[in-house]
Design an enzyme around this catalytic site. Structure first.
Site, mmCIF file in Angstrom:
data_model
loop_
_atom_site.group_PDB
_atom_site.id
_atom_site.type_symbol
_atom_site.label_atom_id
_atom_site.label_comp_id
_atom_site.label_asym_id
_atom_site.label_seq_id
_atom_site.Cartn_x
_atom_site.Cartn_y
_atom_site.Cartn_z
ATOM 1 N N SER A 126 0.856 -1.193 0.000
ATOM 2 C CA SER A 126 0.000 0.000 0.000
ATOM 3 C C SER A 126 0.888 1.238 0.000
ATOM 4 O O SER A 126 1.991 1.227 0.568
ATOM 5 C CB SER A 126 -0.851 -0.021 1.271
ATOM 6 O OG SER A 126 -1.303 1.274 1.582
ATOM 7 N N TYR A 151 -1.999 -0.561 10.234
ATOM 8 C CA TYR A 151 -2.147 -1.150 8.884
ATOM 9 C C TYR A 151 -0.868 -0.910 8.085
ATOM 10 O O TYR A 151 -0.312 -1.835 7.476
ATOM 11 C CB TYR A 151 -3.360 -0.517 8.199
ATOM 12 C CG TYR A 151 -3.458 -0.767 6.706
ATOM 13 C CD1 TYR A 151 -3.888 -1.998 6.210
ATOM 14 C CD2 TYR A 151 -3.152 0.239 5.787
ATOM 15 C CE1 TYR A 151 -3.987 -2.217 4.841
ATOM 16 C CE2 TYR A 151 -3.249 0.026 4.420
ATOM 17 C CZ TYR A 151 -3.669 -1.207 3.944
ATOM 18 O OH TYR A 151 -3.758 -1.416 2.586
HETATM 19 P P1 NAP Z 1 -11.327 -5.774 -0.554
HETATM 20 O O1 NAP Z 1 -12.170 -5.319 -1.696
HETATM 21 O O2 NAP Z 1 -11.617 -5.263 0.813
HETATM 22 O O3 NAP Z 1 -11.341 -7.377 -0.542
HETATM 23 C C1 NAP Z 1 -10.596 -8.028 0.429
HETATM 24 C C2 NAP Z 1 -10.386 -9.464 -0.005
HETATM 25 O O4 NAP Z 1 -9.592 -10.122 0.977
HETATM 26 C C3 NAP Z 1 -11.680 -10.238 -0.102
HETATM 27 O O5 NAP Z 1 -11.528 -11.235 -1.084
HETATM 28 C C4 NAP Z 1 -11.813 -10.871 1.276
HETATM 29 O O6 NAP Z 1 -12.574 -12.073 1.286
HETATM 30 C C5 NAP Z 1 -10.347 -11.163 1.595
HETATM 31 N N1 NAP Z 1 -10.082 -11.101 3.019
HETATM 32 C C6 NAP Z 1 -10.215 -10.037 3.852
HETATM 33 N N2 NAP Z 1 -9.912 -10.417 5.118
HETATM 34 C C7 NAP Z 1 -9.591 -11.718 5.060
HETATM 35 C C8 NAP Z 1 -9.224 -12.690 6.028
HETATM 36 N N3 NAP Z 1 -9.112 -12.387 7.327
HETATM 37 N N4 NAP Z 1 -8.987 -13.932 5.614
HETATM 38 C C9 NAP Z 1 -9.095 -14.279 4.311
HETATM 39 N N5 NAP Z 1 -9.459 -13.426 3.355
HETATM 40 C C10 NAP Z 1 -9.695 -12.167 3.736
HETATM 41 O O7 NAP Z 1 -9.783 -5.503 -0.820
HETATM 42 P P2 NAP Z 1 -9.077 -4.424 -1.804
HETATM 43 O O8 NAP Z 1 -9.454 -3.067 -1.382
HETATM 44 O O9 NAP Z 1 -9.263 -4.867 -3.192
HETATM 45 O O10 NAP Z 1 -7.549 -4.624 -1.357
HETATM 46 C C11 NAP Z 1 -6.751 -5.678 -1.841
HETATM 47 C C12 NAP Z 1 -5.336 -5.468 -1.312
HETATM 48 O O11 NAP Z 1 -4.868 -4.191 -1.764
HETATM 49 C C13 NAP Z 1 -5.248 -5.446 0.208
HETATM 50 O O12 NAP Z 1 -4.063 -6.061 0.619
HETATM 51 C C14 NAP Z 1 -5.202 -3.965 0.538
HETATM 52 O O13 NAP Z 1 -4.530 -3.709 1.744
HETATM 53 C C15 NAP Z 1 -4.443 -3.418 -0.654
HETATM 54 N N6 NAP Z 1 -4.720 -2.005 -0.918
HETATM 55 C C16 NAP Z 1 -5.979 -1.603 -1.268
HETATM 56 C C17 NAP Z 1 -6.206 -0.240 -1.525
HETATM 57 C C18 NAP Z 1 -7.553 0.268 -1.945
HETATM 58 O O14 NAP Z 1 -7.737 1.508 -1.996
HETATM 59 N N7 NAP Z 1 -8.534 -0.561 -2.269
HETATM 60 C C19 NAP Z 1 -5.155 0.676 -1.392
HETATM 61 C C20 NAP Z 1 -3.890 0.223 -1.039
HETATM 62 C C21 NAP Z 1 -3.692 -1.127 -0.806
HETATM 63 P P3 NAP Z 1 -14.191 -12.037 1.530
HETATM 64 O O15 NAP Z 1 -14.779 -11.468 0.261
HETATM 65 O O16 NAP Z 1 -14.591 -13.432 1.761
HETATM 66 O O17 NAP Z 1 -14.422 -11.143 2.693
#
Ligand code: NAP
Length: 255
Positions: free
Chosen positions: A149, A162
């Site tokens: 991130s 985080y």
């Molecule tokens: P998201 O839409 O919140 O989806 C999270 C995913 O991870 C879902 O598939 C969820 O499964 C799974 N997950 C969450 N907690 C879990 C747990 N305890 N055990 C197993 N699976 C788990 O995520 P996102 O925003 O696309 O982010 C993806 C990655 O990018 C993350 O590492 C996040 O930190 C990073 N990131 C995101 C952003 C952003 O703005 N979106 C920015 C910087 C970094 P379920 O569907 O079953 O809950």
């Protein structure tokens, strides 16, 4: 012909958001993808359907991370799925994408030990042991890609724990890259900035407008814009990149 025909991948947290886009992107290049999720089975199934609509192949694997037995459950499902769909238990590409944040953020003074432990268990400890376990299934020239991130480069106090977990994840990339170089396995970090993962906050125009100002392009990112970078790292063209931190924040870190 995809660039990655015949390969296999595990994308953790690919039921939604960035992970889903990575799963779809890899499958488009011919990869058989294990779509991992925690609880949201319907969403994981939707990812599989998206892949199949494109003519690709995927299967779901359920395993909540950050709880005892998580890695065993994950690999049981993964190995069963690989045996069924690929006829062999080989994993060419691992994307450690699943992650949690402090919902809504929290002043550092208010963070509890339970919240802190949960974040580290899911975002740092699980990727370490998933990677450790994956290496037994990974042939030479495999790929490990860790999703960090932009918060490891800019200070956002309400997400301090985080950001600490993501800093730890980046160390995993650096040290494993050196360790796995003799096998020509590359290990890299991709750091997204604010990316529309479909959650409610991205439906509030004023908030979106505010968040857009962080990127040099003055908009928020789309999951595919991060996924394209991950897919590139998985290809043979990226064989000379290892231990790298790739900024996929749309220029949010330019200052
Ligand atoms: P998201 O839409 O919140 O989806 C999270 C995913 O991870 C879902 O598939 C969820 O499964 C799974 N997950 C969450 N907690 C879990 C747990 N305890 N055990 C197993 N699976 C788990 O995520 P996102 O925003 O696309 O982010 C993806 C990655 O990018 C993350 O590492 C996040 O930190 C990073 N990131 C995101 C952003 C952003 O703005 N979106 C920015 C910087 C970094 P379920 O569907 O079953 O809950």
């Amino acid at each position: 012909m995809g660039k990655l025909n015949g390969r296999t991948a595990l994308v953790t947290g690919s039921s939604r958001g960035i992970g889903r886009a990575i799963a779809v992107g890899l499958a488009r290049e011919g990869v058989l993808v294990a779509v991992h999720y925690a609880h949201n089975e319907g969403a994981a199934q939707e990812t599989v359907e998206l892949v199949e609509k494109d003519g690709g192949q995927a299967f779901t694997v359920q395993a909540p991370l950050g709880v005892p037995g998580d890695v065993d459950q994950l690999f049981q499902g993964l190995e069963d799925g690989l045996k069924e769909h690929a006829g062999k238990i080989t994993l060419d590409i691992l994307v450690n994408n699943a992650g949690e944040t402090l919902p809504g953020g929290s002043a550092p003074e208010e963070v509890t030990a339970e919240q802190f432990d949960q974040l580290f268990a899911v975002n740092a400890k699980a990727p370490f042991f998933i990677t450790q376990r994956a290496l037994g299934l990974m042939p030479d020239r495999g790929r490990v890609i860790n999703i960090s991130s932009g918060t490891t480069r800019v200070a956002i106090p309400s997400q301090a724990p985080y950001a600490m977990t993501k800093g730890a994840l980046e160390q995993l990339s650096r040290h494993f890259a050196r360790h796995l170089a003799p096998r020509e396995i590359t290990v890299n970090t991709v750091a997204p900035g604010i990316t529309d993962n479909g959650s409610e906050i991205f439906k509030i125009p004023e908030v979106v407008q505010q968040m857009s100002q962080l990127s040099a392009f003055k908009r928020i990112g789309e999951p595919k814009e991060v996924a394209d970078v991950v897919v590139f790292l998985a290809t043979d063209e990226a064989r000379w990149i290892t231990g790298a931190f790739i900024d996929a924040t749309g220029g949010s870190l330019l200052g």
